[in-house]
Design an enzyme around this catalytic site. Structure first.
Site, PDB file in Angstrom:
ATOM      1  N   ASP A   1       8.006  -0.318  -0.347  1.00 36.41           N
ATOM      2  CA  ASP A   1       7.672  -0.402   1.068  1.00 36.41           C
ATOM      3  C   ASP A   1       8.069  -1.526   1.864  1.00 36.41           C
ATOM      4  O   ASP A   1       8.769  -2.403   1.263  1.00 36.41           O
ATOM      5  CB  ASP A   1       6.124  -0.750   1.123  1.00 36.41           C
TER       6      ASP A   1
ATOM      7  N   LYS B   1       8.459   7.670  -0.287  1.00 37.94           N
ATOM      8  CA  LYS B   1       7.422   6.737  -0.729  1.00 37.94           C
ATOM      9  C   LYS B   1       6.059   7.031  -1.146  1.00 37.94           C
ATOM     10  O   LYS B   1       5.606   6.539  -2.286  1.00 37.94           O
ATOM     11  CB  LYS B   1       6.890   5.364   0.064  1.00 37.94           C
TER      12      LYS B   1
END
Ligand code: SF4
Length: 276
Positions: free
Chosen positions: A204, A186
């Site tokens: 997310d 991420k």
């Protein structure tokens, strides 16, 4: 003699199989017969509690009408018209401070990270200055953020690695970014997208929820949702798609009470539980 041995073996096989079957049966019935303790019952009961259905692909949504390319274009065209230049909410001054902010943001809110980094980045906006500051003083700046001890260690270690292996610059490839302490997929996606303009999709909790609820990219893991979104979103929207989806999840498609009545895409959304 050999004939006799073969005969005996043939006779003994079914007998052994019977014994195994019998012993399995008896152990199963013994299990059934064993009275369960209160704790065991509680654990079993707890295990039945379903995982958050609003965040994962439901059977209903999996069966929902597939999206057409025209509908997906329409969704992102509406996002673009409403907010042509969406911005991330993590404050930063350059690729290094962006990287540090993203590493600090794991399991923390952007607002909480910003409160801590405003003062930090005034004194340490390069790997060299971060090393000069040192782990102990860094901890003081970020102690309001969860897991700050581990995160301080990682920020110092990644600053060292940037200087030792990348000439003090933030690298531009996924593999190199993911090799930095405290940085995962991420983090790499956010940095590649925001600092270097790459068409990546950082997933997310908000993007995960929106991808699943809308049916745009159902998936059981962030990676499945990421790859699903990359597959369906037209290239012309990919630079900003990550921010549109985060902002949509953060302010409209809320986890507990989605604001479907004011949602820009409520006529297209496939979530069976939408409230309009
Ligand atoms: S209609 Fe409701 S559930 Fe669907 S995207 Fe909009 S806010 Fe989320």
């Amino acid at each position: 003699m050999a004939k006799i041995i073969r005969k005996l073996a043939a006779k003994s096989k079914p007998l052994n199989a019977k014994r195994v079957k019998k012993s399995r049966k008896s152990s199963q019935s013994a299990k059934k017969a064993t009275p369960k303790s209160g704790r065991a019952r509680a654990i079993k009961k707890k295990a039945k509690v379903p995982v958050k259905p609003s965040h994962r692909p439901s059977k209903k949504s999996a069966r929902s009408k597939p999206w057409t390319a025209a509908e997906i274009f329409e969704v992102f065209d509406r996002f673009r018209k409403a907010n042509p230049e969406p911005k991330g909410e993590l404050e930063h001054l350059n690729p290094f401070t962006l990287l540090v902010a993203v590493v600090l943001s794991a399991q923390a809110t952007d607002a909480g990270v910003n409160r801590a980094t405003r003062a930090l980045f005034e004194v340490a906006d390069t790997p060299q200055k971060m090393l000069a500051l040192g782990e102990e003083k860094l901890r003081d700046y970020i102690k309001s953020i969860g897991l700050y001890r581990t995160k301080a260690k990682n920020v110092i270690a990644l600053s060292e690695k940037l200087i030792a292996e990348f000439g003090g610059e933030v690298p531009r490839t996924r593999a190199e970014l993911e090799s930095l302490p405290g940085a995962g997929r991420k983090t790499a996606n956010v940095v590649l997208n925001m600092a270097f303009g790459e068409h990546t999709m950082a997933v997310d909790t908000h993007v995960f929820r929106v991808g699943n609820r809308t049916g745009l990219a159902p998936g059981n893991t962030p990676l499945e949702v990421e790859l699903g979104l990359e597959r369906v979103i037209p290239s012309e929207f990919m630079l900003h798609a990550h921010h549109w989806l985060i902002l949509h999840g953060r302010y409209t498609c809320l986890a507990r009470k989605p604001r479907c009545e004011v949602c820009l895409i409520n006529d297209l959304c496939r979530w069976p539980e939408k409230t309009v």
